[in-house]
Design an enzyme around this catalytic site. Structure first.
Site, short mmCIF file in Angstrom:
data_model
loop_
_atom_site.label_atom_id
_atom_site.label_comp_id
_atom_site.label_asym_id
_atom_site.label_seq_id
_atom_site.Cartn_x
_atom_site.Cartn_y
_atom_site.Cartn_z
N GLY A 172 2.57 -3.70 12.27
CA GLY A 172 2.94 -5.09 12.56
C GLY A 172 3.00 -5.31 14.06
N GLY A 407 -28.50 -3.83 37.80
CA GLY A 407 -27.13 -4.29 38.00
C GLY A 407 -26.14 -3.15 37.87
N ALA A 408 -26.49 -2.17 37.05
CA ALA A 408 -25.58 -1.05 36.84
C ALA A 408 -25.38 -0.26 38.14
CB ALA A 408 -26.10 -0.15 35.73
C1 HXC Z 1 14.79 -1.81 7.10
C2 HXC Z 1 13.55 0.01 6.48
C3 HXC Z 1 12.37 -0.60 6.96
C4 HXC Z 1 12.48 -1.89 7.54
C5 HXC Z 1 11.87 1.35 6.23
N1 HXC Z 1 13.19 1.19 6.05
N2 HXC Z 1 11.33 0.25 6.80
N3 HXC Z 1 14.74 -0.59 6.56
N4 HXC Z 1 13.72 -2.45 7.59
N5 HXC Z 1 11.43 -2.48 8.07
C6 HXC Z 1 14.11 2.16 5.49
C7 HXC Z 1 13.89 2.43 4.02
O1 HXC Z 1 14.57 1.49 3.25
C8 HXC Z 1 14.50 3.81 3.87
O2 HXC Z 1 15.89 3.65 3.89
C9 HXC Z 1 14.12 4.48 5.18
O3 HXC Z 1 13.87 3.42 6.10
C10 HXC Z 1 12.88 5.33 5.09
O4 HXC Z 1 11.87 4.56 4.49
P1 HXC Z 1 10.99 5.08 3.24
O5 HXC Z 1 10.32 3.89 2.68
O6 HXC Z 1 11.85 5.91 2.37
O7 HXC Z 1 9.96 6.03 3.99
P2 HXC Z 1 8.42 6.25 3.67
O8 HXC Z 1 8.22 6.45 2.21
O9 HXC Z 1 7.97 7.35 4.59
O10 HXC Z 1 7.71 4.90 4.09
C11 HXC Z 1 7.73 4.47 5.43
C12 HXC Z 1 7.18 3.03 5.57
C13 HXC Z 1 7.89 2.11 4.53
C14 HXC Z 1 5.68 3.07 5.26
C15 HXC Z 1 7.39 2.59 6.98
O11 HXC Z 1 9.30 2.32 4.65
C16 HXC Z 1 7.60 0.68 4.74
O12 HXC Z 1 6.53 0.19 4.37
N6 HXC Z 1 8.58 -0.04 5.33
C17 HXC Z 1 8.43 -1.45 5.53
C18 HXC Z 1 7.58 -1.69 6.72
C19 HXC Z 1 7.59 -3.12 7.12
O13 HXC Z 1 7.16 -4.00 6.35
N7 HXC Z 1 8.19 -3.38 8.30
C20 HXC Z 1 8.36 -4.68 8.77
C21 HXC Z 1 7.04 -5.01 9.43
S1 HXC Z 1 7.09 -6.47 10.32
P3 HXC Z 1 16.91 4.63 3.12
O14 HXC Z 1 18.22 3.92 3.18
O15 HXC Z 1 16.37 4.84 1.76
O16 HXC Z 1 16.90 5.88 3.95
C22 HXC Z 1 7.45 -5.96 11.80
C23 HXC Z 1 7.43 -7.08 12.75
C24 HXC Z 1 7.58 -6.60 14.13
O17 HXC Z 1 7.70 -4.87 12.08
C25 HXC Z 1 7.39 -7.83 14.95
C26 HXC Z 1 7.42 -7.54 16.39
C27 HXC Z 1 7.04 -8.74 17.16
#
Ligand code: HXC
Length: 512
Positions: A172, A407-408
């Site tokens: 993201g 040009g290069a």
């Molecule tokens: C809160 C989150 C989280 C998030 C993961 N966790 N992403 N908590 N906000 N964005 C937490 C999980 O609930 C879990 O908590 C722990 O972190 C580990 O995650 P898992 O899913 O168990 O790990 P894994 O299976 O390795 O998967 C990792 C992952 C997946 C691929 C990153 O967690 C995922 O898809 N997360 C969502 C990603 C996402 O959509 N992010 C927001 C994107 S938007 P527990 O309590 O079980 O330990 C963004 C905008 C940024 O980032 C903008 C900037 C301008």
């Protein structure tokens, strides 16, 4: 009332608790995924015993979604300062074992604090990224934190070196902090970066793609050019960062450190006299030349698998850092195209921002023709490299080994855009184009094979050499290949006190 001893014990307990991160289960999961914890990474990155952690007891301030009962000391990022080869650096390491290393307001504040310190003290910033992105429970506060970091990435650009390692997920908008930094290091198979993940891609474009294919190290190494370095594993990535730091000054007011070498500055490289083939259409490996002339044969190449027709990287001559930019005749004949122009333009600008002299080695047949290039904007992208060289005020040393066509020729650090010393080998061909193409355009009349061959030979004799350019003063000296090392060092010594400034302006308008 508790005694001093109790208070000291409490501090010890609080420290231990913070150092446990997300706990043994989470740590085991992290290890099982082939990834280290944030603390283990910092241990590999900095000199032993030099890391000083700040904000170890910071916790998030969220009360939504039950988060008030889900707090960890440090809140998923470890921040502080330490040393690499005795030189100060600042580092943040996202701790995936704590709430997925996600970005909360408190977590962003910790990163912002060390970014501000790095700017004030003039020391590099290294970010070790491993995070689920914006902490969903915090919403806009998380986005605000990201933007505060982006803003500081931009303000720090060109002032302190900024290096990002991607050691897990980075998705993201979160990708844009690394993207704003100077160098991105990725690890094969355990790291990925994308703006939208495979599920969104599937929904929008109906493409089936894995995380690795979409944004793994191999993709960003060879296809997108987003990653500057690809490591086999995390230790390798962190050691690469240590090595990279060694070539860089701590900030834009300093020079890169001098590294003592036993490599004789007068060393001749006899076998180079046979490197460039007589036949202008025959390739050779430019890396052979680079490696054989730099100190101790150490060439730190960047983006080695992307736009391979252009080689960029750091090396040292007589102990001093330089940035090397070289056409690679062994790939697409060393032609300039969109990717090679953008790759090298950004590198030239980095070196210029950080007082690192440029050594350009030229064997270029021109720009790549074709609709793909024209539609893709080679005019705009090629202009980036021209712009970057022209505005660079660091010492610029150029060596033409063979072709410098059209040009290069102008673009590749020619005298006309500010080359301080321009060398050529006797095998150099500095001309508007290759002999064959030129003859076919000048002589439209019908000729038999023999006549054509004669005309080409005549043209080659007259123009395909370095002497016309040398007569005009566009080439300062024609040198033997075997002398390359010493001649480049001589030019670098002569230009050491170069002081040039461009006209005062808010900023130029590079064709982005
Ligand atoms: C809160 C989150 C989280 C998030 C993961 N966790 N992403 N908590 N906000 N964005 C937490 C999980 O609930 C879990 O908590 C722990 O972190 C580990 O995650 P898992 O899913 O168990 O790990 P894994 O299976 O390795 O998967 C990792 C992952 C997946 C691929 C990153 O967690 C995922 O898809 N997360 C969502 C990603 C996402 O959509 N992010 C927001 C994107 S938007 P527990 O309590 O079980 O330990 C963004 C905008 C940024 O980032 C903008 C900037 C301008």
């Amino acid at each position: 009332m508790s005694s001093q001893i109790d208070k000291f014990e409490r501090l010890k307990d609080r420290n231990l608790e913070a150092e446990e991160g997300g706990g043994p289960d989470r740590i085991d999961r992290q290890h099982a995924a082939g990834r280290k914890t944030a603390r283990e990474r910092i241990d590999v990155l900095v000199d032993p015993g030099t890391f000083v952690e700040l904000d170890k007891f910071v916790v998030h301030r969220s009360h939504d979604f039950g988060m008030e009962n889900n707090k960890f000391s440090g809140d998923g990022v470890i921040t502080g300062y330490g040393k690499i080869d005795g030189r100060l650096i600042y580092v943040f390491a996202q701790d995936f074992t704590v709430l997925g290393g996600t970005m909360s307001r408190a977590n962003a504040d910790k990163i912002v604090k060390i970014m501000d310190l790095a700017m004030k003290m003039g020391a590099p910033l290294i970010g070790l990224n491993d995070s689920g992105g914006a902490r969903i429970q915090e919403g806009i506060e998380s986005l605000a934190g990201y933007a505060d970091i982006f803003y500081r990435n931009v303000m720090s650009s060109g002032v302190i070196p900024q290096i990002s390692a991607i050691l897990g997920p980075c998705a993201g908008g979160a990708v844009y902090s690394p993207a704003l930094t100077d160098f991105i290091v990725m690890v094969k198979e355990t790291s990925y970066m994308f703006v939208t993940g495979p599920d969104v891609v599937k929904a929008v474009t109906h493409e089936d793609v894995t995380k690795e294919e979409l944004g793994g190290a191999s993709t960003h190494h060879a296809k997108s050019g987003v990653a500057n370095l690809t490591a086999d594993n995390e230790d390798h990535a962190l050691l690469m960062i240590r090595e990279l730091i060694g070539y860089l000054p701590s900030n834009n007011l300093e020079e890169a450190p001098t590294v003592e070498t036993k490599d004789d500055i007068h060393r001749e490289v006899a076998n180079l006299n046979g490197l460039v083939p007589d036949d202008p259409n025959k390739p050779y490996d430019m890396k052979e030349l680079i490696v054989s002339i730099v100190d101790d044969k150490n060439f730190f190449e960047l983006q080695p698998a992307f736009a391979m027709n252009m080689i960029i990287g750091f090396a040292r001559f007589g102990g001093k850092s330089v940035g090397i930019i070289a056409n690679q005749p062994a790939s697409l004949a060393g032609v300039l195209d969109i990717n090679s122009s953008v790759k090298s333009a950004r590198f030239v600008r980095f070196c210029d921002a950080f007082n690192i002299p440029l050594v350009t080695i030229v064997d270029v047949p021109g720009f790549l023709p074709g609709t793909a290039q024209e539609y893709g904007g080679i005019i705009r992208h090629g202009a980036k490299l021209l712009y970057a060289y022209a505005e660079a005020t660091v010492p610029k040393i150029t060596l033409i080994t063979r072709k410098a066509y059209g040009g290069a020729y102008d673009v590749m650090s020619s005298k006309h855009i500010g080359g301080d010393i321009n060398y050529a080998f006797p095998s150099a061909e500095i001309a508007v184009m290759g002999a064959e193409g030129a003859v076919k355009i000048i002589h439209r009349e019908k000729m038999n094979e023999e006549q054509l061959a004669q005309k080409i030979e005549d043209y080659r004799e007259k123009f395909a050499n370095p002497y016309k350019a040398a007569e005009l003063g566009y080439i300062d000296e024609i040198i033997l290949p075997s002398q390359s090392r010493f001649k480049i060092i001589q030019a670098l010594e002569m230009t050491r006190n170069k002081h040039k400034t461009n006209p005062l302006k808010k900023h130029g308008n590079i064709p982005l």
